[in-house]
Design a protein around this motif. Structure first.
Motif, PDB file in Angstrom:
ATOM      1  N   PRO A 130       0.820  -1.215   0.000  1.00  0.00           N
ATOM      2  CA  PRO A 130       0.000   0.000   0.000  1.00  0.00           C
ATOM      3  C   PRO A 130       0.856   1.267   0.000  1.00  0.00           C
ATOM      4  O   PRO A 130       1.966   1.283   0.544  1.00  0.00           O
ATOM      5  CB  PRO A 130      -0.811  -0.117   1.297  1.00  0.00           C
ATOM      6  CG  PRO A 130      -0.778  -1.549   1.654  1.00  0.00           C
ATOM      7  CD  PRO A 130       0.520  -2.084   1.144  1.00  0.00           C
ATOM      8  N   ALA A 131       0.318   2.316  -0.587  1.00  0.00           N
ATOM      9  CA  ALA A 131       1.063   3.577  -0.693  1.00  0.00           C
ATOM     10  C   ALA A 131       1.374   4.184   0.665  1.00  0.00           C
ATOM     11  O   ALA A 131       2.364   4.912   0.814  1.00  0.00           O
ATOM     12  CB  ALA A 131       0.263   4.570  -1.543  1.00  0.00           C
ATOM     13  N   ASP A 132       0.556   3.883   1.679  1.00  0.00           N
ATOM     14  CA  ASP A 132       0.775   4.467   3.005  1.00  0.00           C
ATOM     15  C   ASP A 132       1.516   3.532   3.956  1.00  0.00           C
ATOM     16  O   ASP A 132       1.490   3.723   5.167  1.00  0.00           O
ATOM     17  CB  ASP A 132      -0.562   4.883   3.620  1.00  0.00           C
ATOM     18  CG  ASP A 132      -1.501   3.695   3.849  1.00  0.00           C
ATOM     19  OD1 ASP A 132      -1.178   2.574   3.393  1.00  0.00           O
ATOM     20  OD2 ASP A 132      -2.563   3.889   4.477  1.00  0.00           O
ATOM     21  N   ALA A 133       2.179   2.501   3.411  1.00  0.00           N
ATOM     22  CA  ALA A 133       2.855   1.518   4.265  1.00  0.00           C
ATOM     23  C   ALA A 133       3.957   2.151   5.103  1.00  0.00           C
ATOM     24  O   ALA A 133       4.260   1.674   6.202  1.00  0.00           O
ATOM     25  CB  ALA A 133       3.429   0.389   3.420  1.00  0.00           C
ATOM     26  N   TYR A 134       4.561   3.229   4.615  1.00  0.00           N
ATOM     27  CA  TYR A 134       5.631   3.893   5.365  1.00  0.00           C
ATOM     28  C   TYR A 134       5.081   4.456   6.676  1.00  0.00           C
ATOM     29  O   TYR A 134       5.736   4.370   7.718  1.00  0.00           O
ATOM     30  CB  TYR A 134       6.247   5.000   4.513  1.00  0.00           C
ATOM     31  CG  TYR A 134       7.419   5.700   5.166  1.00  0.00           C
ATOM     32  CD1 TYR A 134       8.690   5.132   5.115  1.00  0.00           C
ATOM     33  CD2 TYR A 134       7.260   6.918   5.826  1.00  0.00           C
ATOM     34  CE1 TYR A 134       9.774   5.766   5.708  1.00  0.00           C
ATOM     35  CE2 TYR A 134       8.331   7.560   6.430  1.00  0.00           C
ATOM     36  CZ  TYR A 134       9.590   6.978   6.367  1.00  0.00           C
ATOM     37  OH  TYR A 134      10.662   7.600   6.955  1.00  0.00           O
ATOM     38  N   GLU A 135       3.863   5.015   6.622  1.00  0.00           N
ATOM     39  CA  GLU A 135       3.248   5.571   7.826  1.00  0.00           C
ATOM     40  C   GLU A 135       2.450   4.525   8.600  1.00  0.00           C
ATOM     41  O   GLU A 135       2.267   4.656   9.815  1.00  0.00           O
ATOM     42  CB  GLU A 135       2.303   6.732   7.466  1.00  0.00           C
ATOM     43  CG  GLU A 135       2.985   7.973   6.927  1.00  0.00           C
ATOM     44  CD  GLU A 135       3.250   7.875   5.428  1.00  0.00           C
ATOM     45  OE1 GLU A 135       2.677   6.973   4.778  1.00  0.00           O
ATOM     46  OE2 GLU A 135       4.050   8.692   4.918  1.00  0.00           O
ATOM     47  N   ARG A 136       1.942   3.488   7.935  1.00  0.00           N
ATOM     48  CA  ARG A 136       1.087   2.487   8.570  1.00  0.00           C
ATOM     49  C   ARG A 136       1.613   1.079   8.268  1.00  0.00           C
ATOM     50  O   ARG A 136       1.027   0.329   7.493  1.00  0.00           O
ATOM     51  CB  ARG A 136      -0.349   2.630   8.072  1.00  0.00           C
ATOM     52  CG  ARG A 136      -0.971   3.992   8.300  1.00  0.00           C
ATOM     53  CD  ARG A 136      -2.337   4.068   7.622  1.00  0.00           C
ATOM     54  NE  ARG A 136      -3.281   3.103   8.203  1.00  0.00           N
ATOM     55  CZ  ARG A 136      -4.387   2.680   7.592  1.00  0.00           C
ATOM     56  NH1 ARG A 136      -4.680   3.103   6.366  1.00  0.00           N
ATOM     57  NH2 ARG A 136      -5.195   1.814   8.180  1.00  0.00           N
ATOM     58  N   PRO A 137       2.733   0.707   8.890  1.00  0.00           N
ATOM     59  CA  PRO A 137       3.355  -0.580   8.553  1.00  0.00           C
ATOM     60  C   PRO A 137       2.494  -1.796   8.897  1.00  0.00           C
ATOM     61  O   PRO A 137       2.496  -2.785   8.162  1.00  0.00           O
ATOM     62  CB  PRO A 137       4.659  -0.574   9.351  1.00  0.00           C
ATOM     63  CG  PRO A 137       4.431   0.418  10.447  1.00  0.00           C
ATOM     64  CD  PRO A 137       3.532   1.467   9.867  1.00  0.00           C
ATOM     65  N   LEU A 138       1.742  -1.750  10.008  1.00  0.00           N
ATOM     66  CA  LEU A 138       0.909  -2.907  10.349  1.00  0.00           C
ATOM     67  C   LEU A 138      -0.176  -3.091   9.293  1.00  0.00           C
ATOM     68  O   LEU A 138      -0.417  -4.211   8.827  1.00  0.00           O
ATOM     69  CB  LEU A 138       0.283  -2.734  11.729  1.00  0.00           C
ATOM     70  CG  LEU A 138      -0.652  -3.879  12.170  1.00  0.00           C
ATOM     71  CD1 LEU A 138       0.078  -5.220  12.171  1.00  0.00           C
ATOM     72  CD2 LEU A 138      -1.260  -3.592  13.543  1.00  0.00           C
ATOM     73  N   HIS A 139      -0.814  -2.003   8.906  1.00  0.00           N
ATOM     74  CA  HIS A 139      -1.825  -2.089   7.849  1.00  0.00           C
ATOM     75  C   HIS A 139      -1.185  -2.614   6.560  1.00  0.00           C
ATOM     76  O   HIS A 139      -1.768  -3.456   5.858  1.00  0.00           O
ATOM     77  CB  HIS A 139      -2.453  -0.717   7.609  1.00  0.00           C
ATOM     78  CG  HIS A 139      -3.340  -0.660   6.400  1.00  0.00           C
ATOM     79  ND1 HIS A 139      -4.560  -1.285   6.335  1.00  0.00           N
ATOM     80  CD2 HIS A 139      -3.165  -0.059   5.189  1.00  0.00           C
ATOM     81  CE1 HIS A 139      -5.107  -1.068   5.159  1.00  0.00           C
ATOM     82  NE2 HIS A 139      -4.286  -0.338   4.438  1.00  0.00           N
ATOM     83  N   GLY A 140       0.016  -2.131   6.240  1.00  0.00           N
ATOM     84  CA  GLY A 140       0.702  -2.598   5.039  1.00  0.00           C
ATOM     85  C   GLY A 140       0.979  -4.086   5.077  1.00  0.00           C
ATOM     86  O   GLY A 140       0.799  -4.797   4.079  1.00  0.00           O
ATOM     87  N   ALA A 141       1.401  -4.587   6.243  1.00  0.00           N
ATOM     88  CA  ALA A 141       1.669  -6.015   6.384  1.00  0.00           C
ATOM     89  C   ALA A 141       0.376  -6.824   6.253  1.00  0.00           C
ATOM     90  O   ALA A 141       0.359  -7.897   5.637  1.00  0.00           O
ATOM     91  CB  ALA A 141       2.337  -6.298   7.734  1.00  0.00           C
ATOM     92  N   GLN A 142      -0.707  -6.310   6.820  1.00  0.00           N
ATOM     93  CA  GLN A 142      -1.997  -6.989   6.696  1.00  0.00           C
ATOM     94  C   GLN A 142      -2.430  -7.079   5.232  1.00  0.00           C
ATOM     95  O   GLN A 142      -2.936  -8.113   4.780  1.00  0.00           O
ATOM     96  CB  GLN A 142      -3.054  -6.235   7.506  1.00  0.00           C
ATOM     97  CG  GLN A 142      -2.838  -6.303   9.013  1.00  0.00           C
ATOM     98  CD  GLN A 142      -3.697  -5.297   9.768  1.00  0.00           C
ATOM     99  OE1 GLN A 142      -4.128  -4.282   9.211  1.00  0.00           O
ATOM    100  NE2 GLN A 142      -3.945  -5.568  11.040  1.00  0.00           N
ATOM    101  N   VAL A 143      -2.229  -5.993   4.482  1.00  0.00           N
ATOM    102  CA  VAL A 143      -2.610  -5.972   3.075  1.00  0.00           C
ATOM    103  C   VAL A 143      -1.779  -6.976   2.279  1.00  0.00           C
ATOM    104  O   VAL A 143      -2.297  -7.697   1.414  1.00  0.00           O
ATOM    105  CB  VAL A 143      -2.467  -4.555   2.491  1.00  0.00           C
ATOM    106  CG1 VAL A 143      -2.599  -4.567   0.969  1.00  0.00           C
ATOM    107  CG2 VAL A 143      -3.504  -3.616   3.101  1.00  0.00           C
ATOM    108  N   LEU A 144      -0.479  -7.070   2.570  1.00  0.00           N
ATOM    109  CA  LEU A 144       0.373  -8.012   1.846  1.00  0.00           C
ATOM    110  C   LEU A 144      -0.025  -9.457   2.135  1.00  0.00           C
ATOM    111  O   LEU A 144      -0.032 -10.303   1.233  1.00  0.00           O
ATOM    112  CB  LEU A 144       1.837  -7.775   2.194  1.00  0.00           C
ATOM    113  CG  LEU A 144       2.464  -6.506   1.615  1.00  0.00           C
ATOM    114  CD1 LEU A 144       3.914  -6.383   2.070  1.00  0.00           C
ATOM    115  CD2 LEU A 144       2.387  -6.492   0.096  1.00  0.00           C
ATOM    116  N   VAL A 145      -0.343  -9.763   3.383  1.00  0.00           N
ATOM    117  CA  VAL A 145      -0.807 -11.113   3.708  1.00  0.00           C
ATOM    118  C   VAL A 145      -2.115 -11.391   2.972  1.00  0.00           C
ATOM    119  O   VAL A 145      -2.316 -12.486   2.411  1.00  0.00           O
ATOM    120  CB  VAL A 145      -0.975 -11.286   5.229  1.00  0.00           C
ATOM    121  CG1 VAL A 145      -1.727 -12.583   5.551  1.00  0.00           C
ATOM    122  CG2 VAL A 145       0.385 -11.296   5.917  1.00  0.00           C
ATOM    123  N   GLY A 146      -3.005 -10.412   2.930  1.00  0.00           N
ATOM    124  CA  GLY A 146      -4.243 -10.569   2.183  1.00  0.00           C
ATOM    125  C   GLY A 146      -4.005 -10.783   0.703  1.00  0.00           C
ATOM    126  O   GLY A 146      -4.719 -11.552   0.053  1.00  0.00           O
TER     127      GLY A 146
END
Length: 412
Positions: free
Chosen positions: A364-380
């Motif tokens: 996700p584009a905001d992974a730098y600011e929201r790493p947990l959300h980014g990790a969740q999106v990658l697992v998804g």
């Protein structure tokens, strides 16, 4: 060369010991450890009987009652067993005893006690394992692991942590390990390796050890911890004599952010990707797999596309475990000149985003600011792609001052 669980075919779809679903190429059941190579060919004229079934009772059936005439129906007295009569459906079953306080209660019947193997003693329901899905966020670093859609258990593991260098500046650590499914106790191997590597770094970095040397030492410590598991042969066979006896094994990949450096270290085919915060800058893969495909490409015998299309592509040539070749930890040090995110992951993710460009597009584009959300999106992303393997990813955002340099060097 240690082959992954997909390296050979099996006609079995379920374990003959516990009836858990099997993956093509499984050498033993991931749920109960049953040695699938010891399963005999089923006879053509008899149904397959699961191990543990009362075979004697099936071999010598009692008399079969004649069917009642239409309209005839008689209930046996409650508790009667003559002729194998069914119990009275009007009888109310006795409730399961309430488990003592502090005992884990079954999620299905809400009454039975859960035994040490993770099954309800009342209804037999298998309980969700804690490691099936785990998430952690620690400051700016975050990680997520998931069992996936096809595996019986999660054999991946991760550790994230923060500490301080002698001058007081912060150091952030992420370690990811992938258990080798064709080995015994892969879940224990990955857990032991992540714990040992993380503890080693938390001890050496504050002492002033250079981060790249600290990473090397952490991989060695992880390998030693996995090797020690092989010295516990009784544990592997305590539940089933058919359990495979080959040494526990796993891969490892890790990253450290410290003093403006990004240090990576690995053994096996788990990877680190670099994705700049400004997506107009090119992403990069920072590790090279210890795998058959990578060897073919390095030797100039195949193109990367040809090698990774081969069925042997994911056979690993380096791993942590007592039966591995001589341990060769790989480490590399980078000094990024712009902010970005280090993506530390197992092949359960990168199988669905193999190139650096694909990983960048999935992040996700905001992974730098929201790493947990980014990790969740990658697992998804991996689960949406099929989730054929366990999936684990840690995201380590990397901030840099205005000035910077290129790669600082590597070894291994």
């Amino acid at each position: 060369m240690k082959m992954s669980q997909n390296d050979q075919e099996t006609a079995l779809s379920r374990c003959p010991g516990c009836q858990e679903p099997l993956e093509p190429g499984d050498l033993f059941c991931g749920a109960c450890g049953y040695d699938l190579s010891a399963v005999p060919e089923p006879p053509q004229d008899h149904p397959t009987i699961a191990m543990g079934t009362a075979v004697a009772a099936l071999a010598e059936p009692g008399p079969v009652a004649a069917p009642a005439a239409s309209g005839d129906f008689e209930l046996a007295a409650p508790g009667a067993a003559a002729g194998g009569a069914a119990p009275d459906p009007r009888a109310v079953p006795e409730p399961a005893p309430t488990p003592p306080a502090g005992t884990k209660v079954c999620v299905a019947c809400r009454a039975g006690r859960v035994d040490l193997d993770g099954y309800c003693e009342n209804c037999g329901h298998a309980q969700p394992r804690e490691r099936d899905h785990m998430e952690q966020e620690l400051g700016s670093v975050a990680a997520v692991t998931d069992r996936g859609l096809r595996h019986h258990r999660n054999e991946d593991s991760f550790a994230i942590s923060t500490t301080a260098l002698p001058d007081g500046t912060p150091a952030v650590v992420a370690i990811v390990c992938d258990g080798v499914s064709s080995a015994s106790r892969p879940d224990e191997a990955s857990a032991a390796a992540t714990t040992a590597a993380n503890e080693s770094l938390l001890e050496s970095l504050p002492r002033g050890t250079h981060p790249q040397q600290a990473m090397h030492e952490a991989i060695v410590a992880a390998a030693e911890s996995v090797n020690r598991l092989a010295q516990e042969p009784g544990k592997a066979a305590e539940r089933d004599p058919h359990r495979q006896q080959n040494a526990p094994a796993c891969t490892l990949v890790g990253a450290i952010m410290a003093n403006g450096l990004l240090i990576v270290g690995w053994v096996g085919d788990s990877r680190v990707y670099w994705v700049p915060e400004d997506r107009s800058s090119p992403p990069a893969r920072l590790t090279e797999d210890d795998s058959w495909a990578a060897q073919m490409v390095a030797a100039g015998l195949m193109s990367e596309a040809e090698a990774y299309a081969d069925e042997r592509a994911h056979a690993i040539t380096g791993w942590l475990g007592a039966d591995s070749y001589e341990l060769e930890p790989h480490t590399a040090s980078f000094k990024p000149d712009r902010p970005g995110v280090a993506v530390i992951c197992t092949d359960g993710l990168w199988n669905y985003a193999e190139s650096a460009a694909e990983m960048s597009a999935a992040l996700p584009a905001d992974a730098y600011e929201r790493p947990l959300h980014g990790a969740q999106v990658l697992v998804g992303h991996a689960l949406d792609g099929g989730g054929h393997d366990n999936v684990t990813v840690a995201l380590l955002p990397f901030a840099v001052p205005a000035q910077g340099a290129g790669s600082a060097g590597s070894d291994g």
